[in-house]
Design an enzyme around this catalytic site. Structure first.
Site, mmCIF file in Angstrom:
data_model
loop_
_atom_site.group_PDB
_atom_site.id
_atom_site.type_symbol
_atom_site.label_atom_id
_atom_site.label_comp_id
_atom_site.label_asym_id
_atom_site.label_seq_id
_atom_site.Cartn_x
_atom_site.Cartn_y
_atom_site.Cartn_z
ATOM 1 N N VAL A 13 47.127 -25.340 12.803
ATOM 2 C CA VAL A 13 48.302 -25.502 13.670
ATOM 3 C C VAL A 13 48.514 -26.965 14.020
ATOM 4 O O VAL A 13 49.453 -27.300 14.721
ATOM 5 C CB VAL A 13 48.202 -24.666 14.967
ATOM 6 C CG1 VAL A 13 48.048 -23.198 14.621
ATOM 7 C CG2 VAL A 13 47.073 -25.165 15.840
ATOM 8 N N GLU A 14 47.633 -27.825 13.552
ATOM 9 C CA GLU A 14 47.853 -29.241 13.827
ATOM 10 C C GLU A 14 48.355 -29.928 12.547
ATOM 11 O O GLU A 14 49.525 -29.845 12.227
ATOM 12 C CB GLU A 14 46.567 -29.868 14.392
ATOM 13 C CG GLU A 14 46.254 -29.214 15.767
ATOM 14 C CD GLU A 14 45.081 -29.850 16.489
ATOM 15 O OE1 GLU A 14 44.927 -31.069 16.435
ATOM 16 O OE2 GLU A 14 44.298 -29.092 17.116
ATOM 17 N N MET A 15 47.412 -30.527 11.758
ATOM 18 C CA MET A 15 47.911 -31.209 10.562
ATOM 19 C C MET A 15 47.766 -30.352 9.304
ATOM 20 O O MET A 15 48.382 -30.612 8.281
ATOM 21 C CB MET A 15 47.177 -32.537 10.391
ATOM 22 C CG MET A 15 47.480 -33.450 11.588
ATOM 23 S SD MET A 15 46.378 -34.849 11.688
ATOM 24 C CE MET A 15 47.273 -36.023 10.740
ATOM 25 N N ILE A 48 52.175 -29.022 12.332
ATOM 26 C CA ILE A 48 53.078 -28.885 11.194
ATOM 27 C C ILE A 48 53.836 -27.571 11.305
ATOM 28 O O ILE A 48 53.365 -26.614 11.924
ATOM 29 C CB ILE A 48 52.323 -28.927 9.845
ATOM 30 C CG1 ILE A 48 51.249 -27.820 9.796
ATOM 31 C CG2 ILE A 48 51.692 -30.283 9.621
ATOM 32 C CD1 ILE A 48 50.705 -27.592 8.401
#
Lengths: 323, 760
Positions: A128-130, A86
């Site tokens: 740092v992902e969802m 994201i």
């Protein structure tokens, strides 16, 4: 008598030895095995998991779905050295494919998650992902009448973390790429592979690749140190935390630079390679593997043959679309 | 506390005991089941561990080409580890949890070692495959010297041997051999081979270490520890279950025994209850009213036949179990009742009246029962309602009657008076209740009348008559009274009803009329009398007699002798007296006939004027007149009152005792709303016998030669006093003082008093 025993033992040992020759025909006792679909999965949960997998509702800002980095239409991965989460944030590792992940000994490059269910939570809450938080995520799902009804029907209650993880993991267990030509070859169809591919397979075994890239998933079922026969890391200018491998999980010195052996089932469609996506071409990856893992310099011809062989490993990826 | 209560308490205690034991047992059973679950989970885990151990042996003996089976074992172990958490939590034993945790930690270590073994063995397997292959290739391609070739072959063979036998020192020997090979022949192939063999030796040693570590991981003792703990706990649980089970059995036996006893008792109680129900049903059936009993579900429990008699539409519906609301709906549908059925469904009114369309009335009563049910009772009050209506009409008539109505009991105590009675008598109804009608007595009705009244009504007859009664304010009034005895069914008199109409006004009117008539008659008579006297020229002849006698004396006086002159004098005197008499009579007749309106008159002035008129007489007699007190003012005719006092004072002087000087006292006082006047003298007095007669006209008590007078003075006095509404009398009560006392009364107050009709 003693000598006789020795000879007997020697003979037995030779018989037990696998792939003792460079070009053995496909028969019993192969280090690679055909893929078999996992039986007994609840179709409802598979469908729900598929929906969740492709729904950005799981991410904090509704922009990232599992599918964003594990594109089921192109090998279950995103073909980037480092995935984008994201707000455009970049991760440190190459996103592995979700296809056949159910067969892995553990999930993530470092084996952090022992099960697929554990794995689901990782990217969902990784900032740092969802970047999501479970309570808010579950509220979002609970507000959606379709999800709420589906969870109640399948789990007897509204969405909770365990149910979400179970649904997605169940879906992922359905992602077995059966039906590859190589599997047909293993099944006894000698014409399923071309001569080059057969040669490639023989080289794959005789160079020792199959020592680690083995089993049905051609990898994924064990860990191995990156750099057994040569110090891969001495040429690296920067060694990050992600490069320490399983050491970050266990803290054991013997686990430094130890990574989960990746599956090569979809290797031909899933570049770039290695945990950090640092190698773009499969040929280069094979060359590096030969040098640092096997202590050999594999000639280009052999590398091409091995690549040919790896091409025969790709099976049916349409299970992802629920067909 | 009777037997039933004791039995109930015993049953309750036993029931609670059994229940508590049952609960405890079920809880313990639950616990036992959970422990079994935990045991099974642990068995699965231990089983998986055994699988891992087996896999380890296979892996470390380098017999495994691929590790998919190990992965499955690992997954199974992982699942079993996770599957242990829930049963552990369910059992909730901290000691067991700690033991499981310790065991789990060892498993984690073992799994880590397993992964390392996998990696190591994969490398070893690779070397074992690769080294002989490399040796073969070097020999075939580079053609090394025979010694070297032999050594290389030995190397490859020895690696196989080491691999199979797993002898640790072999690594060292192999390395030594490799040294020899290296020094014998230079070349990248050999150098590479050397590297491989070194790695092999290193990995081989690593494998030994890992296997040793795996063996020494100590999972066995930990599992054993866990099992010991678990067994102890399990045994405790089972022991407790045994005790609780035994206790429960005992409670159940006792409970069954008590229940048996209680059921025997209940059997007797039920028989008694059935008898009671029979009695109740009989009683309910004999009731005049319709009775229906509903339980707490509003279902009919019991009703009598009267229900159907009273409410025909319910025939066929009033069966036990019928829902109250259905019955009400049925009544509603049949339009049997005049009022809406809502009244029936209201459960908060204790009683109400319901009318049916055919004109009957039922009094409904509603009673709530202790068990939440309710009782409905309907009584036929149609007749009472009719009687009530009748009574109400009568009562209204009585209440609104313009006649006073009074009801007494047989003893004469007032039980009822109507508003008109109160209006007439001035008494409040509350004041006269229980009183005797005697309170109304005026005292003006002869006792004989009352005696006759009582005789008549107590004899059962109706008495009719007129009574003069007194209002509360003292006013008199006349009533036409009719008193009837009221008899009960047995013919006994139970009360008297008096109906009275106020006839005071009529009476007064009649009196007034009669008086007017009398007065007219008398006036007429007097007028006639006077008219006669006057018409016969009473005074004219008298004057002629007198004149001619006087003329005779004057003209022939010298010729007549003394005796003749004396005769003439007698004649003249007679004429003179006659004239006086006629004048007095005229005066008398004039009193009250010529009525001018009364005016306030000060009696002091009246007395003064009277004394002035009598001045000469008083002087002559040497009388002394004393006024004891200031005299009041009254309403009256001044001239008449002057004449009144003048006459009384004149009499007092005239009838003076010869031997004493006349002393006259005039006094006045107020009493009973009137003024009393007294004129007292010390004269000759009047015998009591003549007390009445003295007031008669032309009545004389003395010879004319003794006391001069016409005998009309006191008659005039009486007429004047009566004309003023008072009375006059001669006080005859004994007194030490001589003389007589004339007293008269005049109404007190200066209100507008009409001249009283003259009474004779």
């Amino acid at each position: 008598m003693i000598r006789g025993y020795f000879v007997y033992a020697l003979l037995c040992g030779l018989a037990l030895l696998p792939a003792a020759g460079p070009a053995r025909a496909a028969s019993g006792g192969e280090p690679l095995r055909p893929l078999v679909a996992i039986a007994g999965l609840d179709p409802g949960k598979v469908a729900l998991g598929r929906r969740l997998f492709s729904d950005p509702i799981l991410s904090a800002d509704g922009t990232i779905a599992c599918q964003s980095c594990h594109d089921l239409k192109s090998g279950g991965s995103d073909h980037r050295p480092h995935s984008i989460g994201i707000h455009g944030r970049q991760g440190a590792l190459r996103a592995p494919t979700v296809f056949n992940a159910a067969l892995n000994v553990a999930q993530f490059w470092d084996g952090l998650a022992a099960t697929l269910e554990d794995q689901v939570a990782g990217p969902v809450t990784n900032p740092v992902e969802m970047g999501a938080q479970w309570p808010a995520l579950l509220r979002r799902l609970g507000r959606d009448p379709v999800y709420d009804a589906a969870f109640r029907r399948l789990y007897g209650h509204g969405p909770d973390q365990a149910a979400v993880a179970d649904a997605i993991a169940t879906f992922e267990r359905s992602l077995i790429t059966v039906g590859s030509r190589f599997d047909a070859y293993l099944g006894g169809d000698g014409n399923a592979l071309s001569a080059d591919e057969r040669k490639g397979y023989a080289l794959f075994k005789s160079y020792g690749c199959a020592s680690c890239h083995q089993g049905a998933n051609v990898g994924g079922n064990m860990y191995q140190k990156f750099g057994i026969l040569g110090d891969y890391w001495q040429h690296r200018t920067r060694i990050g935390k992600a490069d320490l491998g399983r050491y970050t999980v266990t803290g054991l010195e013997r686990d430094r630079y130890v990574f989960k052996v990746p599956s090569l089932r979809l290797a031909v469609v899933n570049g770039p390679y290695f945990h950090d996506g640092s190698v773009a071409s499969l040929e280069e990856a094979i060359r590096l593997m030969g040098r640092y893992q096997l202590g050999q310099t594999i000639p280009d011809g052999d590398i091409h043959l091995i690549v040919d062989f790896l091409g025969s490993l790709v099976g049916d990826m349409s299970a992802a679309e629920g067909k | 506390m009777n037997g039933r209560h004791v039995a109930a308490v015993v049953l309750l205690v036993l029931g609670v005991g059994a229940g508590a034991n049952g609960l405890a047992l079920s809880r313990l059973r639950g616990q036992l089941e959970r422990e079994h679950g935990l045991d099974m989970a642990m068995t699965r885990l231990a089983d998986a561990e055994t699988g891992l151990d087996a896999d380890m042996l296979r892996v470390s003996s380098l017999q495994m080409q691929e590790y998919d089976g190990v992965v499955r074992t690992t997954h199974r172990l992982e699942a079993a580890r996770r599957g242990l958490q829930e049963p552990l939590r369910a059992v909730g034993d901290a000691g067991l949890e700690r033991a499981a945790q310790a065991y789990g930690d060892v498993l984690t270590v073992k799994m880590g070692l397993m992964e390392a073994l996998k990696s190591t063995c994969a490398v070893l397997r690779n070397q074992i495959a690769y080294v002989p292959f490399a040796v073969e290739r070097i020999i075939a391609r580079d053609h090394p010297p025979p010694g070297m070739a032999r050594r290389l072959s030995a190397l490859a063979s020895q690696m196989l041997v080491y691999h199979i036998t797993g002898a640790a020192p072999a690594g060292v020997r192999l390395l030594a051999l490799l040294e020899a090979v290296q020094t014998g022949a230079a070349g990248s192939e050999v150098a590479a081979l050397t590297g491989q063999v070194r790695v092999y030796a290193r990995q081989r040693a690593e494998l030994e270490r890992l296997m040793q570590a795996y063996d020494q991981s100590g999972s066995g003792p930990r599992l054993e520890q866990w099992r010991r703990l678990f067994a102890a706990r399990h045994e405790r649980t089972e022991t407790r279950i045994m005790w609780v089970g035994t206790s429960l059995t005992l409670f159940c036996i006792a409970l069954l025994a008590a229940l048996g006893a209680s059921m025997l008792q209940q059997g007797r109680a039920r028989a008694a209850a059935q008898a009671a129900t029979r009695h109740l049903t009989d009683a309910v059936e004999t009731m005049q009213g319709a009775l229906a009993l509903y339980d707490h579900d509003r279902r009919l429990v019991l009703c009598n036949r009267q229900c159907l008699t009273f409410f025909p539409p319910l025939a066929g519906h009033m069966r036990p179990g019928a829902l109250f609301d259905d019955l009400v709906r049925e009544l509603d549908r049949s339009a049997f009742l005049k009022e809406p059925v809502e009244q029936l469904t209201a459960l908060n009114k204790p009683s109400w009246v319901q009318h049916t369309a055919d004109g009957r009335s039922y009094l409904f009563s509603h009673a709530r029962l202790a068990d939440g049910g309710f009782l409905r009772l309907a009584t036929d009050i149609t007749e009472q309602k009719k009687a009530e209506a009748e009574l109400l009409r009568l009562f209204t008539a009585v209440e609104q009657s313009p006649a006073a109505i009074l009801i007494t009991d047989v003893s004469g105590a007032i039980q009822y008076v109507n508003p008109w009675f109160c209006r007439v008598s001035g008494y409040e109804a509350g004041e006269v209740m229980g009183q005797s009608p005697r309170i109304l007595k005026s005292g003006l009705v002869a006792d004989a009348v009352y005696g006759e009244l009582w005789r008549t009504i107590s004899g059962g007859a109706v008495w009719t008559g007129e009574l003069c009664n007194r209002r509360k304010n003292g006013e008199l009034y006349w009533e036409a009274v009719s008193i009837s005895p009221v008899r009960n069914d047995q013919g006994e008199i139970i009360s008297y009803v008096g109906v009275k109409s106020d006839i005071t006004e009529q009476k007064r009117q009649a009196d007034r009329q009669r008086q007017v008539v009398l007065e007219l008659e008398r006036s007429n008579a007097e007028l006639e009398q006077f008219a006669y006297v006057v018409s016969h020229d009473l005074r004219e002849p008298l004057r002629m007699v007198s004149s001619y006698v006087s003329l005779l004396a004057r003209r022939y006086g010298e010729r007549l002798d003394a005796e003749a002159m004396e005769f003439i004098a007698f004649a003249k005197d007679g004429a003179r007296r006659m004239d006086k008499l006629i004048l007095d009579l005229l005066d008398y007749s004039r009193i009250g006939r010529v009525s001018q309106p009364f005016e306030p008159v000060a009696m002091d002035e009246v007395l003064r004027e009277a004394l002035l008129n009598l001045d000469a007489v008083i002087d002559l007699a040497g009388a002394r007149v004393q006024v004891e007190k200031d005299l009041p003012a009254v309403m009256g005719s001044r001239s008449e009152l002057v004449r009144l006092l003048q006459n009384l004072l004149g009499n007092a002087i005239k009838y003076r005792a010869p031997d004493r000087r006349p002393e006259i006292a005039v006094s006045a006082w107020e009493a009973d709303g009137q003024w009393y006047f007294e004129v007292r003298d010390n004269g000759i007095g009047i015998a009591a016998d003549y007390a009445e007669r003295v007031f008669g006209i032309f009545q004389r008590l003395h010879a004319r030669d003794e006391y001069e007078g016409t005998g009309i003075g006191l008659a005039v006095c009486r007429k004047i006093v009566h004309h003023h509404g008072g009375r006059i009398w001669l006080e005859t009560s004994p007194s030490a003082a001589p003389g007589c006392r004339f007293r008269f009364t005049l109404p007190a107050g200066l209100q507008d008093v009409a001249p009283a009709a003259e009474k004779v």
